[in-house]
Write a protein that holds these residues in place. Structure first.
Motif, PDB file in Angstrom:
ATOM      1  N   ASP A  47      -0.380  -4.291   6.075  1.00 48.69           N
ATOM      2  CA  ASP A  47      -1.267  -3.616   7.030  1.00 48.69           C
ATOM      3  C   ASP A  47      -2.708  -3.937   6.625  1.00 48.69           C
ATOM      4  O   ASP A  47      -3.043  -3.884   5.439  1.00 48.69           O
ATOM      5  CB  ASP A  47      -1.058  -2.095   6.985  1.00 48.69           C
ATOM      6  N   HIS A  69      -7.173  -1.833   4.493  1.00 48.41           N
ATOM      7  CA  HIS A  69      -6.402  -0.847   5.274  1.00 48.41           C
ATOM      8  C   HIS A  69      -6.612   0.570   4.733  1.00 48.41           C
ATOM      9  O   HIS A  69      -7.061   1.451   5.482  1.00 48.41           O
ATOM     10  CB  HIS A  69      -4.936  -1.265   5.221  1.00 48.41           C
ATOM     11  N   HIS A  73       6.238   1.739   3.436  1.00 51.23           N
ATOM     12  CA  HIS A  73       6.059   0.489   2.672  1.00 51.23           C
ATOM     13  C   HIS A  73       6.462   0.633   1.203  1.00 51.23           C
ATOM     14  O   HIS A  73       6.456  -0.347   0.473  1.00 51.23           O
ATOM     15  CB  HIS A  73       4.593   0.035   2.753  1.00 51.23           C
ATOM     16  N   HIS A  76       0.842  -1.198   0.000  1.00 51.35           N
ATOM     17  CA  HIS A  76       0.000   0.000   0.000  1.00 51.35           C
ATOM     18  C   HIS A  76       0.878   1.248   0.000  1.00 51.35           C
ATOM     19  O   HIS A  76       2.107   1.151   0.071  1.00 51.35           O
ATOM     20  CB  HIS A  76      -0.973  -0.016   1.178  1.00 51.35           C
ATOM     21  N   HIS A  94      -6.074  -0.038  11.120  1.00 49.88           N
ATOM     22  CA  HIS A  94      -5.531  -1.365  11.422  1.00 49.88           C
ATOM     23  C   HIS A  94      -6.552  -2.163  12.234  1.00 49.88           C
ATOM     24  O   HIS A  94      -7.457  -1.595  12.846  1.00 49.88           O
ATOM     25  CB  HIS A  94      -4.268  -1.248  12.285  1.00 49.88           C
ATOM     26  N   HIS A 112       1.435   3.843   2.025  1.00 53.73           N
ATOM     27  CA  HIS A 112       2.085   4.529   3.154  1.00 53.73           C
ATOM     28  C   HIS A 112       3.596   4.497   2.964  1.00 53.73           C
ATOM     29  O   HIS A 112       4.160   3.499   2.521  1.00 53.73           O
ATOM     30  CB  HIS A 112       1.696   3.881   4.487  1.00 53.73           C
TER      31      HIS A 112
HETATM   32 ZN   LIG Z   1      -0.146   1.433   6.491  1.00 55.66          ZN
END
Ligand SMILES: [Zn+2]
Length: 326
Positions: A118, A97, A42, A37, A284, A39
């Motif tokens: 996540d 997520h 990551h 994803h 989460h 973020h």
């Molecule tokens: Zn995340």
């Protein structure tokens, strides 16, 4: 045979390939990478220009919008559509997520490996909850892997946020909310769009992520801070969304009438910190959801990563599930 290890990301080695999942900075000796994803912690592999990166088209689009860089050699994946990698079959499923977030299933010679990335195991206004997947080996994120992390019902938190914003406006102040630009900002925009007539003004970093979601058919309504949002802020009849990198004190220097709330699962531990108010809302799974999710996947072996990885692995072991932190 599937072997799992850690090399700045989760490394999955099968007889035919070596794949790294969400590496923090580079792909290293792996053949290719999976990015779950958008973020920032990551997406390190996206900067690699040569090796193949697997991700959803939504995540690639978010990364490109945020960084204003073009990703090279990415395989743009759709949820549920199988892909071939040497002798392995890969499939990305919705992880619940944030927009575009995915979990990875890999099957080689009848062994199923499942990487959650996540994930959220509850529906939100913008995401459907992840669906459990039966597997042999599982790598599960355990950000909130301690029993004290139990989130309140989402609908109650939604009500509290809307009430807080309405009251702040009635008091003649400007409600400002600190939220992650990917994920929480879309959920909050949708919350105010659906249940109030309060206009949502967005910091440019959130305007970028919201507009990426709308480019994929989203229906978020918002006003950019540096454009039409300015007038709304002067009238103090709107709610403003800022990234969590903003300090409440800085915001109050710019907007004298600001009342600042932070929206995060970590408010359970850290309270409102330097903000005026805090709301417990997370993208989460909480502890009970993590436990319920792992059990539903019926894994033979579990590796835990992020947050309280050791604590959660111990809890799993006590329930008879073979587990260790990675
Ligand atoms: Zn995340």
């Amino acid at each position: 045979m599937v072997r799992v290890s850690w090399e700045s990301g989760v490394v999955v080695k099968t007889e035919s390939s070596k794949l790294i999942l969400d590496p923090i900075n580079h792909i290293g000796s792996a053949d290719c990478a999976f990015i779950s994803h958008a973020h920032r912690d990551h997406t390190g592999a996206f900067i690699d220009t040569k090796k193949t990166k697997y991700s959803t088209k939504e995540t690639i689009a978010l990364f490109e919008a945020i960084t204003e860089k073009k990703v090279k050699n990415a395989v743009s994946c759709a949820y549920g559509k199988p892909l071939k990698l040497h002798q392995s079959e890969l499939k990305i499923i919705n992880s619940g997520h944030v927009f575009g977030s995915g979990s990875l299933l890999l099957n080689e010679k009848g062994v199923t490996f499942f990487y959650t990335g996540d994930f959220n195991f509850t529906d939100t206004l913008t995401q459907k909850a992840i669906t459990p997947q039966e597997c042999d080996i599982m790598v599960v994120e355990t950000t909130y892997g301690r029993p004290n992390f139990l989130f309140p019902p989402r609908e109650e938190v939604y009500d509290s946020i809307v009430d807080w914003a309405a009251k702040t406006i009635m008091d003649g102040d400007l409600p400002c909310i600190l939220a992650y630009p990917v994920g929480k900002a879309q959920e909050l925009t949708k919350l105010f769009n659906l249940y109030t007539s309060i206009p949502v003004v967005t910091h440019p970093s959130i305007t970028k992520t919201n507009s990426t979601v709308n480019a994929f058919g989203g229906d978020l309504t918002y006003y950019d801070l540096s454009r039409e949002g300015e007038e709304l802020i002067r009238s103090k009849s709107c709610v403003c969304l800022f990234p969590t990198s903003y300090h409440p004190g800085t915001l109050k220097m710019v907007y004298r009438y600001a009342r600042v709330a932070i929206v995060t699962g970590w408010a359970l531990s850290f309270g409102r910190r330097s903000a005026d108010d805090a709301f417990v809302l997370s993208s989460h799974a909480d502890y009970d959801q993590l436990m319920g999710f792992v059990k539903a996947c019926k894994p033979k072996k579990v590796f835990t990563i992020h947050g309280y990885a050791e604590d959660f692995a111990n809890k799993l072991k006590r329930k008879g599930i073979e587990a260790e932190p990675l």
